[in-house]
Enzyme design. Structure first.
Site, PDB file in Angstrom:
ATOM      1  N   LYS A 221       0.824  -1.212   0.000  1.00 28.84           N
ATOM      2  CA  LYS A 221       0.000   0.000   0.000  1.00 28.84           C
ATOM      3  C   LYS A 221       0.861   1.267   0.000  1.00 28.84           C
ATOM      4  O   LYS A 221       2.006   1.276   0.446  1.00 28.84           O
ATOM      5  CB  LYS A 221      -0.942  -0.007   1.218  1.00 28.84           C
ATOM      6  CG  LYS A 221      -2.043  -1.065   1.169  1.00 28.84           C
ATOM      7  CD  LYS A 221      -3.100  -0.741   0.158  1.00 28.84           C
ATOM      8  CE  LYS A 221      -4.165  -1.815   0.004  1.00 28.84           C
ATOM      9  NZ  LYS A 221      -5.098  -1.869   1.131  1.00 28.84           N
ATOM     10  N   ARG A 255      -4.314 -10.238   3.829  1.00 29.84           N
ATOM     11  CA  ARG A 255      -4.500 -10.300   2.369  1.00 29.84           C
ATOM     12  C   ARG A 255      -3.234  -9.749   1.723  1.00 29.84           C
ATOM     13  O   ARG A 255      -2.902  -8.569   1.915  1.00 29.84           O
ATOM     14  CB  ARG A 255      -5.735  -9.493   1.968  1.00 29.84           C
ATOM     15  CG  ARG A 255      -6.071  -9.529   0.476  1.00 29.84           C
ATOM     16  CD  ARG A 255      -7.334  -8.722   0.218  1.00 29.84           C
ATOM     17  NE  ARG A 255      -7.710  -8.754  -1.191  1.00 29.84           N
ATOM     18  CZ  ARG A 255      -7.272  -7.909  -2.111  1.00 29.84           C
ATOM     19  NH1 ARG A 255      -6.429  -6.943  -1.773  1.00 29.84           N
ATOM     20  NH2 ARG A 255      -7.677  -8.007  -3.360  1.00 29.84           N
TER      21      ARG A 255
END
Length: 298
Positions: A221, A255
């Site tokens: 991210k 995840r």
């Protein structure tokens, strides 16, 4: 703690790794890498070899500013992959927010609906209620992918995420969706600044009082890039650190893109016996295999 899904009861007494399979040309990290059914299925098989416990298959990018895809185009991407992935005898999750795509996937036998909009699209709740067995991951997002990173604002990010997820859980439970089918995702990077994301990580354990397992996605991210100064392709170490921090703060599913490295990191974390922040009733026993409900189902 078990996560009840269409074909499986997923044992969450130890953290589980959800491998990301993006059947997209434009995802923020690996767009185009597995954009056709053949390469996506090969990627599924590779992730399983690396130790993935769950496969999460998505056909529409949710990166900031991503264009909206029609349900028909999304299904054309994910349908063939789901059909084959369901033969691999592992839990298969579909990452979608479109009711029509959910319905078609559930008809095939998909195990989990992973929805960034937390089943708020018209008919999405009804599709899950009507199915009666599938697992569901409800995620928090402020805004939508087209505008979520414009100017995200919160008075207290953890409390607002908590209140939103609690409301979505209550809405489903009111329609007789069993709580053991539900999992919650705080939505790292979805309508949040880097500071919001870091606050969520630091205070993530405050979400545990909702009484449901947490699924967290930090992999590659942009906040990790902000912290480290590294481009998306060089964020493996940062992604591992965030995954381990999430697990220490009570996450039951991570995840990730980099399954093999995450599996190894979790093995070392587990072997170190650092007391994690866990559910009061969580078992500290050795990992148990996920149970296949119907060995003859696809």
């Amino acid at each position: 703690m078990l996560w009840h899904t269409t074909r499986f009861r997923i044992d969450l007494s130890t953290p589980k790794v959800m491998g990301i399979v993006n059947v997209t040309p434009d995802s923020f990290s690996d767009g185009g890498s597995h954009a056709d059914a053949k390469s996506a299925l090969m990627h599924c098989e590779q992730l399983l070899k690396e130790g993935a416990d769950i496969l999460d298959i998505g056909g529409e990018s949710s990166r900031p500013g991503a264009p909206t895809l029609s349900a028909e185009d999304e299904w054309a991407r994910v349908g063939p992959v789901l059909l084959e992935a369901l033969k691999l005898r592992v839990p298969v999750s579909l990452d979608t927010c479109k009711t029509e795509v959910m319905q078609r996937a559930l008809a095939l036998g998909v195990d989990i609906i992973n929805d960034i909009r937390a089943l708020q699209a018209p008919g999405a709740e009804s599709a899950v209620v009507a199915h009666g067995q599938c697992g569901v991951c409800l995620m928090h997002m402020q805004g939508d992918p087209s505008n979520m990173q414009s100017r995200p604002q919160y008075s207290d990010v953890i409390e607002e995420v908590r209140t939103h997820l609690q409301g979505r859980v209550q809405a489903l439970v009111a329609q007789n969706v069993s709580r053991d089918r539900l999992c919650l995702d705080p939505g790292i990077g979805f309508g949040k600044t880097p500071q919001h994301n870091l606050d969520l990580l630091r205070r993530q354990n405050e979400l545990l009082d909702l009484g449901l397992p947490l699924l967290v996605g930090w992999s590659r991210k942009s906040t990790l890039g902000q912290v480290t100064g590294k481009p998306v392709g060089d964020r493996l170490a940062a992604s591992l650190a965030a995954a381990l921090a999430s697990v220490h703060q009570g996450a039951k599913v991570v995840r990730v893109h980099d399954v093999a490295a995450t599996v190894d990191a979790l093995k070392v974390w587990s072997a170190s016996e650092i007391p994690p922040i866990l559910w009061p009733t969580a078992s500290q026993s050795a990992p148990q295999s996920t149970t296949l409900l119907n060995p003859h189902s696809p």
